[in-house]
Design a protein around this motif. Structure first.
Motif, short mmCIF file in Angstrom:
data_model
loop_
_atom_site.label_atom_id
_atom_site.label_comp_id
_atom_site.label_asym_id
_atom_site.label_seq_id
_atom_site.Cartn_x
_atom_site.Cartn_y
_atom_site.Cartn_z
N MET A 175 0.84 -1.20 0.00
CA MET A 175 0.00 0.00 0.00
C MET A 175 0.88 1.25 0.00
O MET A 175 1.79 1.37 0.81
CB MET A 175 -0.89 0.01 1.25
N ARG A 223 -2.79 5.54 3.85
CA ARG A 223 -2.34 4.92 2.61
C ARG A 223 -3.52 4.55 1.73
O ARG A 223 -4.66 4.51 2.18
CB ARG A 223 -1.50 3.68 2.93
N GLU A 268 -6.58 2.22 2.78
CA GLU A 268 -6.48 2.01 4.23
C GLU A 268 -7.62 2.73 4.96
O GLU A 268 -8.06 3.80 4.55
CB GLU A 268 -5.14 2.56 4.72
N ARG A 321 -13.96 -0.39 0.36
CA ARG A 321 -12.52 -0.51 0.39
C ARG A 321 -12.07 -1.73 -0.42
O ARG A 321 -11.17 -1.69 -1.23
CB ARG A 321 -12.03 -0.62 1.84
N ALA A 375 -9.82 4.53 0.30
CA ALA A 375 -9.28 4.79 1.63
C ALA A 375 -10.27 5.64 2.41
O ALA A 375 -11.07 6.35 1.82
CB ALA A 375 -7.94 5.51 1.52
N ASP A 386 -8.09 -0.17 10.09
CA ASP A 386 -6.80 -0.85 10.12
C ASP A 386 -5.93 -0.24 11.21
O ASP A 386 -5.29 -0.92 11.97
CB ASP A 386 -6.07 -0.68 8.78
N GLN A 424 3.44 3.79 10.37
CA GLN A 424 2.73 2.52 10.47
C GLN A 424 2.89 1.81 11.81
O GLN A 424 2.01 1.11 12.25
CB GLN A 424 3.16 1.59 9.34
#
Ligand SMILES: Nc1ncnc2c1ncn2[C@@H]1O[C@H](COP(=O)(O)OP(=O)(O)OP(=O)(O)O)[C@@H](O)[C@H]1O
Ligand SMILES: Nc1ncnc2c1ncn2[C@@H]1O[C@H](COP(=O)(O)OP(=O)(O)OP(=O)(O)O)[C@@H](O)[C@H]1O
Ligand code: SF4
Ligand code: SF4
Ligand SMILES: [Mg+2]
Ligand SMILES: [Mg+2]
Lengths: 331, 334
Positions: B1, B33, B36, B194, B200, B216, B318
């Protein structure tokens, strides 16, 4: 001795242009002093209508059947004078969206002072301004607000503070029963927790009875000993909070419980649970079990059988003909 | 991603009453991202909406840069209009977002007309409606908002956004005004979009269950700053920041149970006081006046740092990150 609150076969219909709208369709319920009861169910199922009937606050278009007993006395046949006394000192309601109902041009303290002056209470020794002012200050402190907030106008307070003022208002004359209609909806998690904690403390300190209404089962489970779930004007489940929340015996309660996931529960991770279908239209209810068009486990029998509450466990009832199978599996 | 949108050292300020400056967003780094779903959580007034609106170019940041696909957001009206086709906003109250006199068809077609989207309008509207779960779409074309349920209205709003084929949805409390039974359906729709369209989403909410249901990653905001960022599984089951720990603790109905991975086992940590004031951000760690760890007593040197030393800004990447002196001391590696 009679219960603090007892509803017997309560029915409420609204007269409207669409004809009679059956909002509450036969509810039986008892609440004793010091007990807490949560009422859940989706928008339009009749929660507020039921709550308003307890203090005869419904509009004139409402037609009430059955009995509403406060300390054994039927609210429906009380004289106006008696009813006014009961509304403050006997039972009081924190209305849905009430924090918007504070008078914007009056200081909070003056709004709290009014019922105390008129009906006595909140420990005020007399209705002299000094005694009432002291009582208002104590009341604010009791709901966790500083005394100086008596001088504030509603717009100077946050949502959580206004909701506390509304709770203070409901407590002003020392009622024995408090009905809180969606007391924390629209408040954020932390403020909600503050308000719920306050309500729980009030119950344990002063032994009042509390009926709390919300569409959020998890909010109710945090504060209430017992939970009632309503669907289409009927109570479809009633039992201890933990059981209704985690081992519901009615498919509708199950869907409602699953809609608010437990953070950390792998089963609900990336798996939001909804309930397909539209909420029932009270003027056009399906025959048989009213939940059958949306019920994932309905059978042909459900379309024609009018299902009433039956026992699932001791102290735990549900209105479903497949109660054994449904109650068997956890959420 | 790969990276879709990124806020770098972003600040949003407002002139508050009496001439004071409200630092609504006060140095935020955050990345979303492609494909996401990120949940932005925090109490009322902490700056979530201000952050979301600045990402859409609806408020001018006082400081910092927002990059969409690597490029800074355009500054011209024309450039911003083109950008807003790719980044769509969905608001909390679907009733307020829809014009009561416009049919469902018109509500969805409006954006297509504004952005002069090529193609058969009828087909585009029908496609967006059915993607939003209103099927068969023709049945809804002529319906007016008052004839729809709350959930259906929110689907119409989402369809209006989808019709423009955006890459990013910014949803501000998308289910807060909806019924329990409808809530799950709308959230499932966001997950499906998604999956199907690699869409996203930044979902602004104070509902941690929602984050658990669809996100996420989660970014926890307090008084204009991110205080904890990371994968949902980590942040929501083993929160490291005292504020995140408090937020989670008030959700559990069984107060006796200790929170997994935390040192706290004493039931709900109900923070007292109201959300703090962005015109008067405390010195040191901005959470210190309400921090349960400070209240419970910390070693003298640590307490001094909490009161006087600002906590470094998180990079919003992340891995799990925590803006807390104590948590940092426990994990010297992060
Ligand atoms: N004054 C009225 N006249 C006609 N119908 C009414 C009136 N008030 C309520 N109703 C109807 O009665 C039913 C029950 O309404 P009620 O307000 O009790 O629901 P509720 O469970 O409190 O819903 P919510 O969660 O949205 O507050 C609904 O179908 C509603 O449309
Ligand atoms: N236009 C404005 N003028 C002045 N102050 C503002 C303005 N918009 C927001 N603020 C202030 O900035 C802070 C952050 O507000 P924001 O709306 O971003 O919070 P939020 O996290 O979205 O809250 P909520 O959960 O209540 O929606 C608040 O203190 C608010 O009072
Ligand atoms: S009686 Fe039938 S339709 Fe009703 S809830 Fe039970 S299984 Fe479902
Ligand atoms: S840095 Fe100090 S005050 Fe801030 S959250 Fe950590 S322990 Fe609390
Ligand atoms: Mg109601
Ligand atoms: Mg907001």
């Amino acid at each position: 001795m009679s219960a603090l609150l007892e509803l017997r076969d309560l029915t409420i219909d609204y007269r409207s242009r669409r004809g009679l709208v059956p909002a509450v369709r036969g509810v039986n319920l008892t609440l004793e002093a010091g007990q807490t009861l949560g009422m859940a169910g989706e928008s339009g199922c009749g929660k507020s209508t039921l709550a308003m009937s307890v203090l005869r606050l419904l509009p004139k278009t409402a037609v009430i059947g059955g009995e509403v007993l406060l300390d054994g006395e039927d609210v429906r046949t009380m004289s106006w004078g008696r009813l006014r006394a009961v509304r403050w000192a006997g039972a009081s309601v924190v209305f849905q969206g009430a924090m918007h109902a504070l008078n914007p041009v009056l200081r909070v303290g003056d709004q709290l002072a009014e019922p105390i002056t008129l009906h006595g209470g909140a420990g005020a020794k007399s209705s002299s301004p000094a005694d009432v002012e002291r009582a208002v200050g104590e009341l604010l402190e009791r709901v966790g607000l500083p005394r100086r907030h008596a001088k504030a106008y509603p717009h100077e307070l946050s949502g959580g503070q206004k909701q506390r003022v509304m709770i203070a208002m409901a407590l002003a004359c020392g009622p024995r029963l408090v009905i809180a209609d969606e007391p924390t909806t629209a408040l954020d998690v932390m403020v909600q927790a503050q308000v719920l904690k306050l309500l729980a403390e009030l119950v344990s300190e002063s032994g009042i009875g509390l009926m709390m209404i919300s569409h959020d089962l998890s909010v109710l489970a945090q504060t209430c000993q017992r939970l009632a779930v309503m669907y289409a004007g009927r109570m479809v489940e009633l039992g201890p909070s933990a059981q209704v929340m985690h081992e519901p015996a009615h498919p509708y309660s199950k869907a409602l419980a699953a809609a608010f996931p437990t953070v950390g529960d792998p089963a609900s991770r990336m798996a939001p649970q909804g309930l397909p279908g539209d909420p029932p239209d009270p003027t056009n209810l399906p025959g048989g079990c009213p939940f059958h068009p949306r019920c994932p486990v309905s059978t042909v029998e459900c379309e024609s059988t009018d299902v009433l509450l039956r026992q699932a466990d001791p102290g735990h009832q549900a209105a479903c003909i497949r109660i054994e199978e449904v109650a068997g599996e956890p959420v | 991603m790969s990276e879709l949108i990124r806020a770098e050292d972003l600040s949003v300020r407002f002139k508050a009453r009496g001439g004071a400056t409200a630092r609504a967003v006060d140095g935020v780094e955050l990345t979303v991202r492609k494909g996401e779903i990120v949940a932005l959580v925090g109490e009322s007034g902490c700056g979530k909406t201000s952050l979301a609106r600045s990402l859409l170019g609806l408020v001018q940041p006082a400081q910092g840069v927002i990059r969409f696909e690597g490029e800074p957001l355009p500054t011209t009206a024309k450039g911003l209009k083109a950008y807003r086709r790719q980044a769509q906003l969905v608001l909390q109250d679907p009733t307020g977002a829809l014009n009561p006199r416009h049919s469902v068809y018109e509500a969805v077609a409006e954006g297509l007309r504004i952005h002069k989207v090529p193609g058969d309008e009828r087909e585009l509207v029908a496609d967006a409606l059915s993607r939003a779960g209103l099927r068969p779409p023709e049945r809804y074309f002529l319906a007016f908002p008052h004839e729809l349920s709350g959930g259906q209205r929110q689907r119409v709003v989402i369809a209006g956004a989808l019709a423009l084929q955006p890459k990013l949805l910014i949803a501000d409390e998308p289910v807060a005004s909806l019924d329990a039974s409808v809530r799950g359906e709308i959230l499932a729709l966001l997950l499906k979009l998604r999956q199907d369209l690699d869409l996203a989403a930044l979902v602004v909410t104070h509902d941690l269950g929602l984050a658990w249901n669809i996100a996420d990653r989660v970014a926890v905001m307090y008084l204009g700053r991110l205080v904890e960022v990371g994968p949902v599984e980590e942040v929501l089951t083993a929160p490291k920041h005292p504020y995140t720990q408090a937020l989670l603790s008030v959700l559990s109905e069984t107060p006796e149970e200790p929170l997994a991975g935390s040192s706290i086992s004493t039931g709900p940590i109900v923070l007292s006081g109201e959300p703090p004031d962005p015109t008067r951000i405390p010195s040191g760690c901005r959470f210190h006046p309400r921090c349960p760890l400070v209240a419970a007593g910390l070693p003298e040197e640590m307490e001094r740092r909490c009161r006087t030393e600002d906590v470094p800004i998180l990079s919003g990447g992340q891995d799990t990150q925590v803006a807390c002196h104590v948590a940092a001391a426990r994990q010297p590696t992060s």
